[in-house]
Design a protein around this motif. Structure first.
Motif, PDB file in Angstrom:
ATOM      1  N   ALA A   1       6.857  -0.061   1.325  1.00 18.32           N
ATOM      2  CA  ALA A   1       7.189   0.877   2.403  1.00 18.32           C
ATOM      3  C   ALA A   1       5.948   1.457   3.065  1.00 18.32           C
ATOM      4  N   THR A   2       4.840   1.478   2.354  1.00 17.39           N
ATOM      5  CA  THR A   2       3.648   2.166   2.853  1.00 17.39           C
ATOM      6  C   THR A   2       2.439   1.277   3.075  1.00 17.39           C
ATOM      7  N   GLY A   3       2.397   0.117   2.424  1.00 21.23           N
ATOM      8  CA  GLY A   3       1.205  -0.712   2.461  1.00 21.23           C
ATOM      9  C   GLY A   3       0.096  -0.192   1.558  1.00 21.23           C
ATOM     10  N   LEU A   4       0.428   0.760   0.681  1.00 19.28           N
ATOM     11  CA  LEU A   4      -0.548   1.354  -0.227  1.00 19.28           C
ATOM     12  C   LEU A   4      -0.238   0.932  -1.661  1.00 19.28           C
ATOM     13  N   SER A   5      -1.239   1.036  -2.535  1.00 20.23           N
ATOM     14  CA  SER A   5      -1.016   0.554  -3.903  1.00 20.23           C
ATOM     15  C   SER A   5      -1.582   1.459  -4.993  1.00 20.23           C
ATOM     16  N   ASP A   6      -2.348   2.477  -4.626  1.00 22.95           N
ATOM     17  CA  ASP A   6      -2.978   3.336  -5.629  1.00 22.95           C
ATOM     18  C   ASP A   6      -2.084   4.544  -5.902  1.00 22.95           C
ATOM     19  N   PHE A   7      -1.466   4.564  -7.086  1.00 23.19           N
ATOM     20  CA  PHE A   7      -0.589   5.659  -7.474  1.00 23.19           C
ATOM     21  C   PHE A   7      -1.319   6.724  -8.289  1.00 23.19           C
TER      22      PHE A   7
END
Length: 387
Positions: free
Chosen positions: A21-27
């Motif tokens: 949904a965001t194109g991000l991967s760092d949680f």
């Protein structure tokens, strides 16, 4: 979107959905939030709610949304690392048992332009607050608006009880839940197994994260005083003062025999979106137990900084709101400008809390009676003359 047939063990799918949904991967640090998420997922399966057909999707999307908030926070700190050096001085914070006037007072105070708060959409998608004129065209703002419309379509009576708007200031709870160690989940879902685990945990790391999210959102306005609100801070006064040692705290009060049935009604309405046959009596028992312990804890914790607290009655907020405002400003040495006063009076005249009708409920629905509540909360009632 594919939803797992079971929640337990689905953390990988939830993370993948949030990233897609965001194109991000760092949680962020997995040790900070993964234990709580895994406990919650197991509780949803093992002793959780009887989901309605659409309820499982609502719960799934809720969890994905919290992970999305983590992604935005982590990305924001990497992109704007300087924000974490900005001090948050003397924030004005409204706390109190839910349904004691915290929201009305918070939103009234937010009319003062000397303050900044966390708008609803920025609690969901933390980022440096963009110029307000750009919000309507921001896809994340639009996503928040759409999510709220979907929520109120499923629970139309909630607007009368607790209206929410994407551009209104909202609760710290929306950020604190990022660590999956929060009262939010036990009050919003039937997860007693998770509840038992959570009540033994510290929320210190959640409050440290809250401070960092506030610093991120306020990147473009570091000089403005923060105005925050969260009923749940009543149960976490020590953690609150650890991260905001010079906080100016307003605690609202109302007879628990009136506040608790109102709270239970709000929670049942929200949970009815997800669950078949919501157990109203279980809600009544849980909330009574939790908030009784919370006010007792707050009383003990306030002793470390008594001058930083001011007590306010909900009845005074309703009857003489500007007198309450003036008392708050005088107590904490704040200046009430003519502009702020005019904006507050305009809001009072508009009476936005009443625009969606009356919130109706019955204490008996939740197995509650005034005598029993008064007995359990007797020390609190006596301290604040709430009889």
């Amino acid at each position: 979107m594919t939803i797992s047939a079971t929640f337990k063990g689905a953390e990988g799918q939830l993370h993948a959905a949030a990233s897609a949904a965001t194109g991000l991967s760092d949680f962020g640090d997995a040790a900070e939030y993964l234990p709580g998420l895994q406990r919650l997922l197991a509780a949803l399966d093992e002793n959780g709610p009887a989901f309605k057909p659409q309820g499982r999707a609502f719960a799934w999307n809720l969890l994905v949304g919290v992970l999305i908030s983590r992604l935005f926070s982590e990305q924001g700190w990497k992109t704007h690392p300087q924000c974490l050096q900005q001090p948050v001085r003397r924030p004005l914070i409204v706390i109190g048992i839910p349904r004691t006037g915290t929201t009305a007072l918070h939103k009234l105070l937010s009319m003062d332009p000397q303050f900044q708060g966390m708008e609803r959409w920025l609690t969901a998608f933390p980022m440096p607050r963009p110029e307000r004129d750009s919000w309507a065209d921001n896809p994340w703002y639009q996503a928040c608006e759409a999510g709220l419309e979907q929520f109120f379509a499923a629970a139309p009576h909630m607007r009368a009880a607790h209206d929410m708007r994407a551009d209104d200031v909202d609760e710290c709870l929306e950020v604190l839940k990022q660590n999956f160690c929060s009262n939010f989940f036990g009050s919003s879902l039937r997860v007693p197994d998770y509840d038992r685990w959570w009540l033994q945990q510290s929320e210190a790391s959640s409050y440290k994260r809250l401070l960092k999210v506030i610093q991120l959102i306020g990147t473009n306005s570091p000089q403005k005083t923060w105005l925050l609100k969260n009923p749940g801070h009543v149960a976490q006064v020590d953690a609150l003062l650890d991260v905001f040692p010079d906080a100016c705290v307003v605690q609202t009060h109302r007879s628990p025999a009136s506040a608790l049935p109102s709270l239970c009604s709000v929670l049942r309405e929200a949970r009815s979106i997800l669950e078949e046959g919501v157990d109203a009596h279980a809600i009544g028992q849980r909330e009574t137990r939790y908030w009784q312990a919370a006010v007792d804890d707050a009383h003990q914790a306030r002793a470390r900084a008594p001058g930083q607290f001011l007590d306010v009655l909900q009845s005074d907020i309703q009857r003489e709101p500007m007198v309450v405002v003036q008392n708050i400003y005088q107590h904490f040495g704040l200046t009430l400008s003519d502009e702020a006063r005019a904006r507050m009076l305009e809001r009072i005249s508009a009476a936005p809390e009443a625009r969606h009708g009356e919130h109706r409920y019955s204490a008996e629905t939740f197995g509650l009676d005034s005598a029993g509540i008064n007995q359990r909360f007797a020390p609190y009632i006596q301290r604040h003359a709430l009889a």
